[in-house]
Design a protein around this motif. Sequence first.
Motif, short mmCIF file in Angstrom:
data_model
loop_
_atom_site.label_atom_id
_atom_site.label_comp_id
_atom_site.label_asym_id
_atom_site.label_seq_id
_atom_site.Cartn_x
_atom_site.Cartn_y
_atom_site.Cartn_z
N VAL A 49 48.37 31.19 43.77
CA VAL A 49 47.69 30.68 42.57
C VAL A 49 47.16 29.27 42.84
N LYS A 50 47.96 28.45 43.47
CA LYS A 50 47.53 27.08 43.77
C LYS A 50 46.33 27.07 44.72
N GLN A 51 46.37 27.94 45.73
CA GLN A 51 45.26 28.02 46.68
C GLN A 51 43.98 28.48 46.00
N LEU A 52 44.10 29.46 45.14
CA LEU A 52 42.94 29.97 44.41
C LEU A 52 42.39 28.91 43.47
N ALA A 53 43.29 28.14 42.86
CA ALA A 53 42.86 27.08 41.95
C ALA A 53 42.07 26.00 42.69
N LYS A 54 42.52 25.66 43.90
CA LYS A 54 41.82 24.64 44.69
C LYS A 54 40.41 25.11 45.06
N LYS A 55 40.25 26.43 45.26
CA LYS A 55 38.94 26.99 45.57
C LYS A 55 38.05 27.11 44.34
N GLY A 56 38.67 27.04 43.16
CA GLY A 56 37.92 27.21 41.92
C GLY A 56 37.76 28.66 41.53
N ASP A 57 38.54 29.54 42.16
CA ASP A 57 38.45 30.97 41.85
C ASP A 57 39.34 31.26 40.64
N VAL A 58 38.81 30.98 39.46
CA VAL A 58 39.58 31.07 38.23
C VAL A 58 40.02 32.51 37.94
N LYS A 59 39.12 33.45 38.14
CA LYS A 59 39.42 34.84 37.82
C LYS A 59 40.62 35.35 38.62
N SER A 60 40.59 35.12 39.93
CA SER A 60 41.69 35.58 40.78
C SER A 60 42.97 34.81 40.48
N ALA A 61 42.83 33.52 40.17
CA ALA A 61 44.01 32.72 39.85
C ALA A 61 44.71 33.25 38.61
N ARG A 62 43.92 33.66 37.61
CA ARG A 62 44.50 34.19 36.39
C ARG A 62 45.18 35.54 36.65
N ILE A 63 44.59 36.36 37.53
CA ILE A 63 45.20 37.64 37.87
C ILE A 63 46.57 37.42 38.49
N MET A 64 46.65 36.50 39.44
CA MET A 64 47.93 36.23 40.10
C MET A 64 48.91 35.55 39.15
N ALA A 65 48.40 34.69 38.28
CA ALA A 65 49.28 34.02 37.31
C ALA A 65 49.91 35.04 36.38
N ARG A 66 49.15 36.08 36.04
CA ARG A 66 49.70 37.14 35.19
C ARG A 66 50.87 37.85 35.91
N GLU A 67 50.72 38.04 37.23
CA GLU A 67 51.82 38.64 38.00
C GLU A 67 53.04 37.73 38.01
N VAL A 68 52.80 36.44 38.07
CA VAL A 68 53.90 35.47 38.04
C VAL A 68 54.63 35.56 36.69
N VAL A 69 53.86 35.67 35.61
CA VAL A 69 54.46 35.82 34.28
C VAL A 69 55.32 37.07 34.22
N ARG A 70 54.79 38.17 34.74
CA ARG A 70 55.55 39.43 34.76
C ARG A 70 56.85 39.28 35.56
N SER A 71 56.76 38.60 36.69
CA SER A 71 57.95 38.45 37.53
C SER A 71 59.00 37.58 36.85
N HIS A 72 58.56 36.57 36.11
CA HIS A 72 59.51 35.73 35.37
C HIS A 72 60.24 36.55 34.30
N LYS A 73 59.48 37.41 33.64
CA LYS A 73 60.09 38.27 32.63
C LYS A 73 61.11 39.22 33.27
N GLN A 74 60.73 39.77 34.42
CA GLN A 74 61.64 40.68 35.11
C GLN A 74 62.89 39.96 35.59
N MET A 75 62.73 38.73 36.06
CA MET A 75 63.88 37.95 36.51
C MET A 75 64.85 37.72 35.36
N ASP A 76 64.31 37.40 34.19
CA ASP A 76 65.15 37.22 33.00
C ASP A 76 65.87 38.52 32.65
N ARG A 77 65.13 39.63 32.73
CA ARG A 77 65.71 40.94 32.41
C ARG A 77 66.86 41.29 33.36
N LEU A 78 66.65 41.03 34.65
CA LEU A 78 67.69 41.32 35.64
C LEU A 78 68.91 40.43 35.44
#
Length: 216
Positions: A49-78
């Motif tokens: 996400v940080k690398q994509l942000a530095k490139k200015g690739d907002v769309k891809s950064a948001r896609i990966m950030a969504r995966e990060v959100v999902r993983s945080h939810k799963q970590m809480d669930r586990l």
Amino acid sequence: MQSINRFLYGPTAEEKVRAWQAKLRAEQRTLDREMRQLDVATKKAQQTVKQLAKKGDVKSARIMAREVVRSHKQMDRLSVSKARLGSIGNQLQQQLSMVKVTGSLQKSTEIMKLSNTLIKLPQISQTMREMSMEMTKAGIMEEMLDDTLQMDEDDELEVEADAEVDKVLYDLTEGKLGQADSVKEDLPSLQDQAEDEETERAMEQYRQQLNGLLSG
């Protein structure tokens, strides 16, 4: 004599409880491994996400950030599920004390409630179903209704993910990416530029790795 009784009548109440406790500890170790793997994959995704942000690739950064959100939810669930396994273990320990007094296992609505919740977790669902059936036969639980249908995760994400994704983007990029509206104004569009193949491959790799862990 004891071996003859075991052959005729099966394991004693104490032996059953000890076996269940051993299974619970094994499932806790399983969840520990899942959480460690998920943590490693999430950190890689955050770096992407940080690398994509530095490139200015907002769309891809948001896609990966969504995966990060999902993983945080799963970590809480586990993490919560691991704690619930521990709670069942404690309840079973109390059952051992009761066996010495009453000579039999007692019905427990708390164990039933916790078990019913844990059956919904794919990583330990099969083990918990088997244990629940055994506990039902032993008189600890009543037969459970199959109410394990879960809200579709994609629908759940749509309800609350946008705000969380913005927050993740803001935190991971130290404020360089945040609210979607301001992003479009502040960052140049790279739609007409060639995609960075290495970054794309890395993003897809981490997405697949996270999806494998999240699907359990």
